[in-house]
Design a protein around this motif. Structure first.
Motif, PDB file in Angstrom:
ATOM      1  N   LEU A 681     -11.667   0.697  -5.239  1.00 35.19           N
ATOM      2  CA  LEU A 681     -12.610   1.827  -5.240  1.00 35.19           C
ATOM      3  C   LEU A 681     -12.773   2.377  -3.824  1.00 35.19           C
ATOM      4  O   LEU A 681     -12.839   3.601  -3.619  1.00 35.19           O
ATOM      5  N   ARG A 682     -12.834   1.459  -2.867  1.00 33.36           N
ATOM      6  CA  ARG A 682     -12.961   1.898  -1.469  1.00 33.36           C
ATOM      7  C   ARG A 682     -11.770   2.756  -1.060  1.00 33.36           C
ATOM      8  O   ARG A 682     -11.906   3.768  -0.378  1.00 33.36           O
ATOM      9  N   LYS A 683     -10.595   2.329  -1.519  1.00 31.15           N
ATOM     10  CA  LYS A 683      -9.380   3.101  -1.171  1.00 31.15           C
ATOM     11  C   LYS A 683      -9.471   4.531  -1.696  1.00 31.15           C
ATOM     12  O   LYS A 683      -8.984   5.474  -1.075  1.00 31.15           O
ATOM     13  N   LEU A 684     -10.071   4.677  -2.871  1.00 31.95           N
ATOM     14  CA  LEU A 684     -10.113   6.011  -3.478  1.00 31.95           C
ATOM     15  C   LEU A 684     -10.960   6.993  -2.667  1.00 31.95           C
ATOM     16  O   LEU A 684     -10.865   8.209  -2.856  1.00 31.95           O
ATOM     17  N   LEU A 685     -11.798   6.472  -1.773  1.00 30.72           N
ATOM     18  CA  LEU A 685     -12.578   7.368  -0.924  1.00 30.72           C
ATOM     19  C   LEU A 685     -11.762   7.894   0.254  1.00 30.72           C
ATOM     20  O   LEU A 685     -12.190   8.803   0.948  1.00 30.72           O
ATOM     21  N   ASP A 686     -10.621   7.288   0.472  1.00 33.23           N
ATOM     22  CA  ASP A 686      -9.766   7.687   1.591  1.00 33.23           C
ATOM     23  C   ASP A 686      -8.892   8.883   1.167  1.00 33.23           C
ATOM     24  O   ASP A 686      -8.018   8.745   0.302  1.00 33.23           O
ATOM     25  N   ALA A 687      -9.127  10.022   1.776  1.00 32.65           N
ATOM     26  CA  ALA A 687      -8.424  11.247   1.371  1.00 32.65           C
ATOM     27  C   ALA A 687      -6.909  11.109   1.533  1.00 32.65           C
ATOM     28  O   ALA A 687      -6.125  11.673   0.749  1.00 32.65           O
ATOM     29  N   GLU A 688      -6.497  10.371   2.539  1.00 38.76           N
ATOM     30  CA  GLU A 688      -5.058  10.209   2.779  1.00 38.76           C
ATOM     31  C   GLU A 688      -4.404   9.403   1.646  1.00 38.76           C
ATOM     32  O   GLU A 688      -3.321   9.758   1.168  1.00 38.76           O
ATOM     33  N   ILE A 689      -5.081   8.346   1.234  1.00 39.11           N
ATOM     34  CA  ILE A 689      -4.538   7.541   0.122  1.00 39.11           C
ATOM     35  C   ILE A 689      -4.490   8.385  -1.142  1.00 39.11           C
ATOM     36  O   ILE A 689      -3.507   8.360  -1.892  1.00 39.11           O
ATOM     37  N   ARG A 690      -5.542   9.145  -1.371  1.00 35.72           N
ATOM     38  CA  ARG A 690      -5.557   9.999  -2.562  1.00 35.72           C
ATOM     39  C   ARG A 690      -4.399  10.988  -2.523  1.00 35.72           C
ATOM     40  O   ARG A 690      -3.732  11.230  -3.531  1.00 35.72           O
ATOM     41  N   GLN A 691      -4.156  11.531  -1.351  1.00 33.69           N
ATOM     42  CA  GLN A 691      -3.053  12.507  -1.246  1.00 33.69           C
ATOM     43  C   GLN A 691      -1.702  11.834  -1.513  1.00 33.69           C
ATOM     44  O   GLN A 691      -0.844  12.405  -2.195  1.00 33.69           O
ATOM     45  N   ASP A 692      -1.541  10.611  -0.980  1.00 36.70           N
ATOM     46  CA  ASP A 692      -0.275   9.893  -1.223  1.00 36.70           C
ATOM     47  C   ASP A 692      -0.059   9.658  -2.714  1.00 36.70           C
ATOM     48  O   ASP A 692       1.044   9.842  -3.240  1.00 36.70           O
ATOM     49  N   LEU A 693      -1.131   9.238  -3.385  1.00 36.13           N
ATOM     50  CA  LEU A 693      -1.016   8.987  -4.832  1.00 36.13           C
ATOM     51  C   LEU A 693      -0.656  10.281  -5.565  1.00 36.13           C
ATOM     52  O   LEU A 693       0.203  10.315  -6.445  1.00 36.13           O
ATOM     53  N   SER A 694      -1.353  11.325  -5.176  1.00 36.86           N
ATOM     54  CA  SER A 694      -1.138  12.623  -5.814  1.00 36.86           C
ATOM     55  C   SER A 694       0.300  13.100  -5.633  1.00 36.86           C
ATOM     56  O   SER A 694       0.936  13.580  -6.588  1.00 36.86           O
ATOM     57  N   LEU A 695       0.798  12.953  -4.418  1.00 35.71           N
ATOM     58  CA  LEU A 695       2.171  13.404  -4.151  1.00 35.71           C
ATOM     59  C   LEU A 695       3.181  12.582  -4.927  1.00 35.71           C
ATOM     60  O   LEU A 695       4.169  13.103  -5.458  1.00 35.71           O
ATOM     61  N   ALA A 696       2.927  11.267  -5.039  1.00 40.33           N
ATOM     62  CA  ALA A 696       3.854  10.417  -5.803  1.00 40.33           C
ATOM     63  C   ALA A 696       3.869  10.825  -7.277  1.00 40.33           C
ATOM     64  O   ALA A 696       4.922  10.882  -7.913  1.00 40.33           O
TER      65      ALA A 696
END
Lengths: 729, 159
Positions: A681-696
């Motif tokens: 859940l903490r990771k999901l607050l990180d915009a960079e991680i969210r962007q990586d997931l989204s791009l994948a």
């Protein structure tokens, strides 16, 4: 409906019969003639045998008409496209009118030992009584012609053959060049024991010799099992593991020999090799079909020809020219108009047989039957398929799902019947109930197609289908089963089509749902909402009346009817306490029994179905990894923490979440691990991680049209109209 | 002319009658439910109420249906025939439910078939499959609700 050629054909032949039909349809279109197809079921195959995919693709590509079930077409020429279809089990309810009717004979009546390939004793009667025409036969070659004449059918033979055709453009010519040792000698056929010689003879014509490598595509396992050790210079490829043209390009010489009892009616595989310009070594009797284009030999003489061809480039060049010339002059697509003209006759003033059936303006009914499920998975897939079938049919839902309101709210007529589980009924007693309900519904709605989505077709259901007996039946069944279910697999035979919606995590599938690979066909993942239909972030938030600026978390943890998600929920509330900028929105399934009430001021509860269009409203999601949510979130490139429902009765949601996490599409945690959930859940607050997931996720494109693929396939198999205009024409 | 106080009295008498009927069922045994396919053996031994609430329109239970459910709470099995939008509410209260396509849905479906026969048989099967000891209606009786269809031509071209 007026056609030039009506093909009454079984679309499930795996080999030459379907390939020849494929090129007939292409040639017919190129000749400016209009073709139609009525799919029939030959007794040669199991009911659920998969149709030939190349043929289905050609039907779509050429826009060939699939004659709807209630249509009685009129054609200049009607072709019953295999002799096995002239059989008492083959039914053609609406009939047809044709100036002339033939049975195209793709196979001799008997093998070389006199064993019949099919029954012929009732041919004349069936042609007259069921097809309202005299028996007239069009052999595909002189081999078949001679066999028919030998067995008493001279009177019915048309003077012309119905030659198989081929499009040379699909088989680029192999350039003749200097060869390097070992020579690549190859063959391909459907993997039937008859298509190969005995092991002893095979070693004569495909010998172990350092000068030769034998490449074989389509070899049955029981043939290979006859060898203690496979010859070291044989390379075996499974049937259709490579495109035929690509396989043929890899060869220097083509060599085809088969069992001594088999009679090759035509030899479509040889025609494909000739179209490629390969020198072909084949049995003597095929000279009747391929004249001077091949090299003819017995199996033992074949190696001498290989040696001669290998050392003589001029001979190979001459063979290549002869092969391509024969293909062009006798079997090219432009030959279609000639063969058509030979068999067409002047229109009859009145058509024999049953009179023309009154044309109904009603759209055919598709009865969509869904099992209960613990969530909305079955119903959602059926709705996606119903939407793809479009307005040319009327879809009626007949469901055991207590969430049937979602179908009704989308404008479908929706019926519901109670399931045994909640009633604590004996399963046999419930099946008696369901039989009576299903049977009544079938008689009332008279569906052209019954679609079932569920893991187990109930006995009351399949008994009702058998009792009614008048409609096409398809079983939509997602994979990723946790355990083998032989009782379920055994019911495949009640269906005309068994279709598995695609899984992005196919590699994790243990294959329990595909015990009979010839029966199950796959399509892309089935989605209710295509990525192109998604509203953008602002529009979606406006539509859902959600704040424009907040960080929004979508929550979909399933109905929780069979799995406890209390740990993830509690952690979500803690997470909200610590992060005041986040608002969680829990979209409740219609199956939820009770609201959780005001548990948190920033934990909103909504009801909406389908949600797919609005996924862009959210910054991230915390969801169970059910089939639909998993695929919809990834298609929408929504960063998601998937928490699988690990109940053993569900599909393998753990595998789905794990595969996605390894691929970088999503985060994953089990429901029992609060530490892992907290971390993710903490990771999901990180915009960079969210962007990586989204791009994948966004890398997965062009693979979301499973519902459309199913609809197109069923339109052909169930003979449904393609559009409302088609029924009205 | 009914005196305003009479309504309350009638409802009161009905409640007394219902309690009396339930007590009688328990003393003398419920109706024979051998054909009630949707009742487990245990439920067959208990009392069953069937409520026809075909015209429920909202997302919440109408006052009439809520009142009826409260009155029939003494029945071991309560089945409501209603539109599916209230299924989840009924399920959360432990009730069972059935549904029938509404007349407007039938008309707009464009399916011309013998709906009168289908509905007559379906209504009869609902009664048979649940074997109710007591039937109640909230809103119109099923025969009234489907009047236009049931009294139409047997081969009604409803499209």
């Amino acid at each position: 409906m007026e056609l030039d050629v009506l093909y009454l054909a079984d679309l499930r032949f795996p080999g030459g019969t379907s390939t020849s039909l494929k090129y007939d349809l292409r040639a017919c279109k190129q000749a400016g003639l209009r073709a139609g197809v009525v799919p029939l079921l030959s007794p040669l195959f199991a009911r659920c045998q998969i149709p030939n995919s190349a043929l289905l693709a050609e039907i779509e590509a050429t826009g060939t008409v699939i004659v709807p079930q209630d249509e009685r077409p009129k054609a200049r020429v009607a072709l019953l496209y295999h002799p096995s279809l002239l059989d008492k089990t083959v039914h053609l309810p609406a009939g047809f009118d044709a100036d002339v009717f033939y049975c195209v004979v793709h196979q001799p009546t008997r093998d070389r030992r006199g064993r019949p390939y099919y029954r012929t004793e009732h041919w004349s009667g069936l042609a007259a009584d069921w097809f309202a025409h005299d028996l007239r036969l069009l052999p595909v070659s002189d081999v078949v012609r001679e066999d028919l004449a030998r067995h008493g059918f001279s009177h019915a033979l048309h003077p012309a053959n119905w030659n198989n055709l081929i499009d040379p453009q699909d088989f680029p010519q192999k350039r003749v060049q200097e060869l390097t040792s070992p020579l690549k000698i190859g063959r391909h056929s459907r993997p039937s024991r008859d298509k190969l010689p005995s092991p002893q003879v095979a070693l004569q014509c495909y010998p172990q010799h350092p000068d030769y490598t034998h490449l074989m595509m389509g070899v049955p396992q029981d043939f290979l099992d006859a060898f203690d050790t496979l010859p070291w210079n044989w390379q075996i490829y499974s049937f259709s593991s490579r495109p035929v043209s690509e396989f043929l390009q890899s060869l220097d010489i083509y060599s085809y020999f088969h069992s001594d009892s088999w009679v090759e009616a035509f030899g479509y595989n040889v025609l494909e090799a000739l179209a490629t310009g390969l020198p072909c070594v084949v049995p003597h009797y095929l000279q009747e079909t391929f004249s001077e284009a091949c090299f003819y030999a017995g199996p033992a003489e074949a190696p001498q020809l290989y040696a001669r061809l290998g050392s003589d480039r001029a001979l190979r060049e001459e063979a290549s020219l002869r092969a391509r010339a024969l293909v062009g002059s006798r079997f090219g697509l432009d030959q279609f108009a000639k063969k058509f003209e030979k068999v067409v006759e002047a229109p009859k003033t009145s058509s024999p047989g049953n009179g023309r059936l009154p044309r109904t303006s009603e759209r055919p009914v598709v009865l969509s039957v869904t099992s209960n499920g613990v969530g909305l998975g079955h119903l959602t897939r059926q709705l996606a398929i119903a939407e793809s079938l479009g307005p040319a049919v009327k879809v009626v839902f007949f469901s055991l799902s207590e969430a049937i309101e979602v179908a009704r709210s989308m404008g479908y007529l929706a019926e519901f019947r109670p399931f045994h589980r909640r009633l604590l009924l004996d399963v046999d007693e419930w099946n008696a109930f369901f039989f009576q309900e299903m049977r009544e519904a079938l008689s009332h709605y008279k569906p052209s197609l019954v679609l079932f989505d569920g893991n187990m077709p109930y006995s009351g259901f399949v008994d009702a289908l058998e009792s009614y007996g008048k409609c096409c039946r398809a079983w939509i069944r997602r994979g990723l089963w946790r355990t083998p279910q032989p009782d379920s697999i055994a019911r495949e035979g009640f269906f005309d089509a068994v279709i598995e919606p695609g899984e992005l995590c196919e590699a994790m599938d243990l294959g329990y749902s595909r015990m009979n690979p010839d029966s199950v066909s796959s399509v892309n993942p089935v989605l209710m909402t295509q990525p192109a239909q998604l509203l953008d972030r602002a529009a979606a938030r406006r539509a859902l009346e959600l704040p424009e600026a907040a960080t929004l978390c979508l929550v979909q943890l399933g109905s929780e009817a069979n799995f406890n998600m209390s740990v993830p929920r509690e952690l979500l509330f803690d997470f909200l306490d610590r992060h005041p900028q986040v608002i969680a929105v829990d979209f409740r399934s219609p199956l939820h029994m009770k609201s959780h009430g005001d548990i948190h001021e920033r934990f909103l509860q909504r009801r909406l179905f389908p949600l797919g269009r609005y996924l862009k409203a959210f910054d991230f999601a915390v969801c169970a990894s059910g089939y639909n949510t998993f695929h919809e979130n990834i298609a929408a490139a929504l960063p998601t923490l998937f928490i699988p429902n690990s109940n053993p009765e569900t599909d393998d949601q753990d595998a789905r979440a794990l595969h996605g996490a390894r691929a970088g599409w999503n985060l994953a945690s089990t429901a029992e691990d609060p530490y892992e959930i907290e971390t993710q859940l903490r990771k999901l607050l990180d915009a960079e991680i969210r962007q990586d997931l989204s791009l994948a996720c966004a890398q997965k494109t062009g693979c979301w049209d499973g519902a459309g693929q199913i609809a197109r396939r069923l339109r052909i198999q169930a003979r449904l109209p393609w559009s409302t205009q088609a029924t009205a024409s | 002319m009914v005196h305003p106080g009479n309504g309350i009295m009638i409802r009161h008498l009905r409640n007394i009658g219902l309690r009396f009927a339930l007590r009688s069922l328990r003393i003398f045994g419920a109706a024979d439910k051998a054909d009630a396919l949707l009742l487990s053996q245990q439920r067959k031994r208990g009392s069953v109420a069937l409520i026809w609430a075909l015209a429920e329109t909202g997302d919440r239970l109408s006052a009439g249906l809520s009142e009826k459910l409260a009155k029939l709470s003494g029945f071991e099995t309560v089945v409501v025939v209603c539109p599916p939008r209230v299924f989840s509410l009924l399920r959360s209260e432990g009730h069972f439910f059935e549904t029938l396509p509404a007349p407007d849905e039938i008309l707009s479906s464009g399916i011309s078939s013998n709906w009168a026969l289908y509905l007559r048989r379906r209504i009869a099967r609902i009664r048979k499959n649940w074997g109710p000891d007591f039937e109640a209606v909230v809103g119109p009786e099923p025969e009234v609700y489907f009047e236009a269809i049931l009294n139409g031509s047997e081969d009604s071209g409803l499209s």
